[in-house]
Design a protein around this motif. Structure first.
Motif, PDB file in Angstrom:
ATOM      1  N   PRO A 267      39.864  42.584  40.276  1.00 48.57           N
ATOM      2  CA  PRO A 267      39.252  43.203  39.100  1.00 48.57           C
ATOM      3  C   PRO A 267      38.681  44.588  39.411  1.00 48.57           C
ATOM      4  O   PRO A 267      37.468  44.793  39.486  1.00 48.57           O
ATOM      5  N   GLY A 268      39.584  45.550  39.588  1.00 50.86           N
ATOM      6  CA  GLY A 268      39.170  46.877  40.000  1.00 50.86           C
ATOM      7  C   GLY A 268      38.473  47.686  38.930  1.00 50.86           C
ATOM      8  O   GLY A 268      37.831  48.695  39.239  1.00 50.86           O
ATOM      9  N   ALA A 269      38.603  47.281  37.659  1.00 47.36           N
ATOM     10  CA  ALA A 269      37.902  48.006  36.598  1.00 47.36           C
ATOM     11  C   ALA A 269      36.396  47.878  36.747  1.00 47.36           C
ATOM     12  O   ALA A 269      35.643  48.731  36.260  1.00 47.36           O
ATOM     13  N   ASP A 270      35.950  46.810  37.391  1.00 49.77           N
ATOM     14  CA  ASP A 270      34.532  46.626  37.724  1.00 49.77           C
ATOM     15  C   ASP A 270      34.374  46.972  39.202  1.00 49.77           C
ATOM     16  O   ASP A 270      35.008  46.362  40.053  1.00 49.77           O
ATOM     17  N   GLY A 271      33.507  47.926  39.507  1.00 50.69           N
ATOM     18  CA  GLY A 271      33.407  48.394  40.879  1.00 50.69           C
ATOM     19  C   GLY A 271      32.833  47.400  41.861  1.00 50.69           C
ATOM     20  O   GLY A 271      33.188  47.397  43.048  1.00 50.69           O
ATOM     21  N   TRP A 272      31.954  46.509  41.386  1.00 51.69           N
ATOM     22  CA  TRP A 272      31.246  45.646  42.329  1.00 51.69           C
ATOM     23  C   TRP A 272      32.146  44.673  43.094  1.00 51.69           C
ATOM     24  O   TRP A 272      31.857  44.381  44.266  1.00 51.69           O
TER      25      TRP A 272
ATOM     26  N   ARG B 274      53.473  43.799  45.668  1.00 51.83           N
ATOM     27  CA  ARG B 274      53.252  42.597  44.854  1.00 51.83           C
ATOM     28  C   ARG B 274      52.103  41.716  45.351  1.00 51.83           C
ATOM     29  O   ARG B 274      51.887  40.636  44.804  1.00 51.83           O
ATOM     30  N   PHE B 275      51.389  42.147  46.368  1.00 49.57           N
ATOM     31  CA  PHE B 275      50.216  41.359  46.745  1.00 49.57           C
ATOM     32  C   PHE B 275      49.215  41.348  45.591  1.00 49.57           C
ATOM     33  O   PHE B 275      48.603  40.325  45.297  1.00 49.57           O
ATOM     34  N   LEU B 276      49.033  42.492  44.945  1.00 48.71           N
ATOM     35  CA  LEU B 276      48.100  42.594  43.824  1.00 48.71           C
ATOM     36  C   LEU B 276      48.855  42.478  42.508  1.00 48.71           C
ATOM     37  O   LEU B 276      49.878  43.146  42.309  1.00 48.71           O
ATOM     38  N   LEU B 277      48.350  41.665  41.606  1.00 43.96           N
ATOM     39  CA  LEU B 277      48.947  41.549  40.288  1.00 43.96           C
ATOM     40  C   LEU B 277      48.857  42.905  39.571  1.00 43.96           C
ATOM     41  O   LEU B 277      47.780  43.465  39.430  1.00 43.96           O
ATOM     42  N   GLY B 278      50.032  43.443  39.184  1.00 47.38           N
ATOM     43  CA  GLY B 278      50.051  44.746  38.534  1.00 47.38           C
ATOM     44  C   GLY B 278      49.987  45.910  39.491  1.00 47.38           C
ATOM     45  O   GLY B 278      49.964  47.065  39.044  1.00 47.38           O
ATOM     46  N   GLY B 279      49.939  45.621  40.781  1.00 49.68           N
ATOM     47  CA  GLY B 279      49.814  46.687  41.765  1.00 49.68           C
ATOM     48  C   GLY B 279      48.451  47.349  41.688  1.00 49.68           C
ATOM     49  O   GLY B 279      47.604  46.980  40.870  1.00 49.68           O
ATOM     50  N   PRO B 280      48.205  48.336  42.529  1.00 52.32           N
ATOM     51  CA  PRO B 280      46.899  49.008  42.509  1.00 52.32           C
ATOM     52  C   PRO B 280      46.535  49.589  41.150  1.00 52.32           C
ATOM     53  O   PRO B 280      45.377  49.481  40.717  1.00 52.32           O
TER      54      PRO B 280
ATOM     55  N   GLY C  13      47.508  48.568  38.147  1.00 52.77           N
ATOM     56  CA  GLY C  13      47.154  47.468  37.262  1.00 52.77           C
ATOM     57  C   GLY C  13      45.790  46.887  37.592  1.00 52.77           C
ATOM     58  O   GLY C  13      45.017  46.514  36.699  1.00 52.77           O
ATOM     59  N   ALA C  14      45.476  46.805  38.893  1.00 56.63           N
ATOM     60  CA  ALA C  14      44.185  46.269  39.310  1.00 56.63           C
ATOM     61  C   ALA C  14      43.039  47.128  38.777  1.00 56.63           C
ATOM     62  O   ALA C  14      41.975  46.607  38.416  1.00 56.63           O
ATOM     63  N   LEU C  15      43.247  48.440  38.720  1.00 52.12           N
ATOM     64  CA  LEU C  15      42.194  49.335  38.226  1.00 52.12           C
ATOM     65  C   LEU C  15      41.906  49.123  36.742  1.00 52.12           C
ATOM     66  O   LEU C  15      40.841  49.516  36.262  1.00 52.12           O
TER      67      LEU C  15
ATOM     68  N   THR D 145      36.408  39.394  33.861  1.00 54.76           N
ATOM     69  CA  THR D 145      36.769  38.290  32.966  1.00 54.76           C
ATOM     70  C   THR D 145      38.275  38.134  32.872  1.00 54.76           C
ATOM     71  O   THR D 145      38.804  37.026  32.918  1.00 54.76           O
ATOM     72  N   ARG D 146      38.991  39.259  32.761  1.00 55.91           N
ATOM     73  CA  ARG D 146      40.446  39.218  32.687  1.00 55.91           C
ATOM     74  C   ARG D 146      41.047  38.647  33.968  1.00 55.91           C
ATOM     75  O   ARG D 146      42.044  37.908  33.935  1.00 55.91           O
TER      76      ARG D 146
END
Length: 431
Positions: free
Chosen positions: A188-193, A242-248, A250-252, A257-258
């Motif tokens: 959940p990269g959109a949240d920095g914490w 593909r380790f991260l869903l959506g790649g980097p 997408g993670a941002l 919650t998502r």
């Protein structure tokens, strides 16, 4: 005997003229008085905490008003302090913020029966987490276990993998999941914490406790080789295809919650999610995977074979007035009775030594709480111990710079470390 003593402490913080016995019965010693608590909790957490406050009212007669500051809690408290109308108590999640208020005299030391309750029911380490300059200011009512990775058991079974215990095994498991047709991890990269939590878990295991403690107070520069290596490990994982869903990228765009729905929702896209124990509340809301069955966790993998280290977080009650009714509430929040009310609702961990773990609604939550109480190596969330401008909120430098690194994980980690150090110099210099 200790539970009886807790009740007596809650009761006897009232003036000596009030009737008081060992069971806590004391009439209504604060009838007609009011006290205000501010915190970041909303929705279900707020409702659960208000149950606790109603019990305090039933015991003492004091009316309690709860005000939520949401993600802008520190802004709210600072404004109230600056206007001369501070709340009586604030539930503050960052030791760095507590220290700032203590050093300016805005926060009041925990004294009397409230202090006795903390000494009686909390370990020396959690007492230190709530102390500034050797004086007690914070009562850790709610805690968080931030060293667990959640996974979907059906995805693991389909790929034929088991929970890893080392970082090397985590990479192998992740690649096997990818080969089986599912992304390994949602971030959940959109949240920095959550990104600061990634850093802290890798750093504690790679650099050790001494370096961790020194970095938290900026006695070690962020350009230290241990920081650079930690960033390199993180970047390597984030950049793996593909380790991260959506790649980097997408993670941002993915919120906390998502991210839970991306693993445990109706159309799951990945198998794992790193985040603290409170993810169980979000999993339960989705109603598809049962915690402890379809949704399980494993300890954050080790670097050197020792996976006993735990990163903790928590919300501490901090007094901003020293009225007797304020200290009575602080004493109550330090009691196992108060913790039990919240524990029964789920999505909550306590580090009160005298809380009966039967209060927790399931075995998974009990195990997470036990890890916090008995971890051989326990450290508080590093970003929460730094100045708020560096690690403590939306727009903080550490949050922002790690988000930038997530978006471009092939960046030279030494460059990222240099940016972190430049921000730390400014933040610590302004303390």
């Amino acid at each position: 005997m200790r539970l009886v003593r807790a009740a007596a402490l809650v009761c006897c913080v009232v003036p000596m003229s009030a009737a008081c016995d060992a069971t806590g019965a004391a009439g209504k010693p604060y009838a007609g008085q009011s006290v205000e608590v501010v915190g970041s909790w909303t929705t279900a957490e707020q409702a659960n905490f208000e149950r606790v406050l109603r019990d305090f009212t039933a015991r003492t007669g004091a009316r309690v008003r709860y005000t939520s500051g949401g993600s802008d809690l520190d802004v709210l408290v600072s404004a109230r302090v600056g206007s001369g109308t501070p709340p009586d108590v604030a539930m503050i999640p960052q030791p760095g913020v507590i220290a700032r208020y203590a050093q300016t005299g805005a926060a009041k030391p925990v004294t009397g029966a409230a202090e006795q309750a903390v000494r009686a029911h909390f370990s020396p380490q959690w007492q230190r987490f709530g102390s500034v300059g050797g004086r007690l200011y914070g009562v850790y009512f709610k805690a968080a276990n931030k060293s667990v990775i959640w996974y979907r058991t059906d995805a693991f079974a389909a790929a034929g993998v088991t929970p890893p215990t080392t970082l090397a095994q985590l990479e192998t498991v992740s690649q096997t999941l990818v080969d089986s047709g599912t992304a390994a991890m949602t971030v959940p990269g959109a949240d920095g914490w959550p990104l600061t939590d990634w850093f802290e878990n890798v750093y504690l295991r790679l650099a050790g406790t001494e370096a961790y403690d020194r970095l938290a107070v900026h006695q070690l520069p962020w350009t230290d080789p241990t920081v650079v290596e930690t960033l390199r490990v993180m970047g390597r994982y984030w950049a793996s295809p593909r380790f991260l869903l959506g790649g980097p990228e997408g993670a941002l765009q993915t919120t906390f919650t998502r991210s839970v729905a991306d693993v445990f929702g109706r159309r799951p896209g990945s198998a794992m999610l790193y985040e603290a124990d409170f993810v169980t509340t979000e999993i339960a809301k989705l109603g598809l995977y049962r915690v402890g069955d379809g949704a399980r966790y494993f300890a954050w993998p080790s670097v050197n074979g020792d996976n006993s280290a735990v990163i903790a977080g928590g919300d501490a009650a901090v007094a901003f007035t020293d009225r007797p009714v304020t200290m009575a509430l602080m004493a109550y929040l330090a009691s196992p009775e108060a913790a039990a009310i919240m524990a029964r609702q789920g999505g909550f961990l306590s580090v009160n030594l005298d809380l009966d773990t039967a209060a927790y609604p399931d075995a998974t939550t009990r195990a997470l709480a036990e890890n916090l109480l008995h971890a051989p190596t326990l450290r508080f969330d590093l970003s929460d111990m730094t100045p708020s401008g560096f690690g403590g909120g939306n727009g903080a430098s550490m949050w922002r710079l790690l988000q930038q690194y997530l978006g471009a994980p092939r960046t030279d980690p030494a460059v990222v470390a240099a940016r972190l150090e430049a921000a730390a110099v400014v933040a610590y210099g302004s303390m």
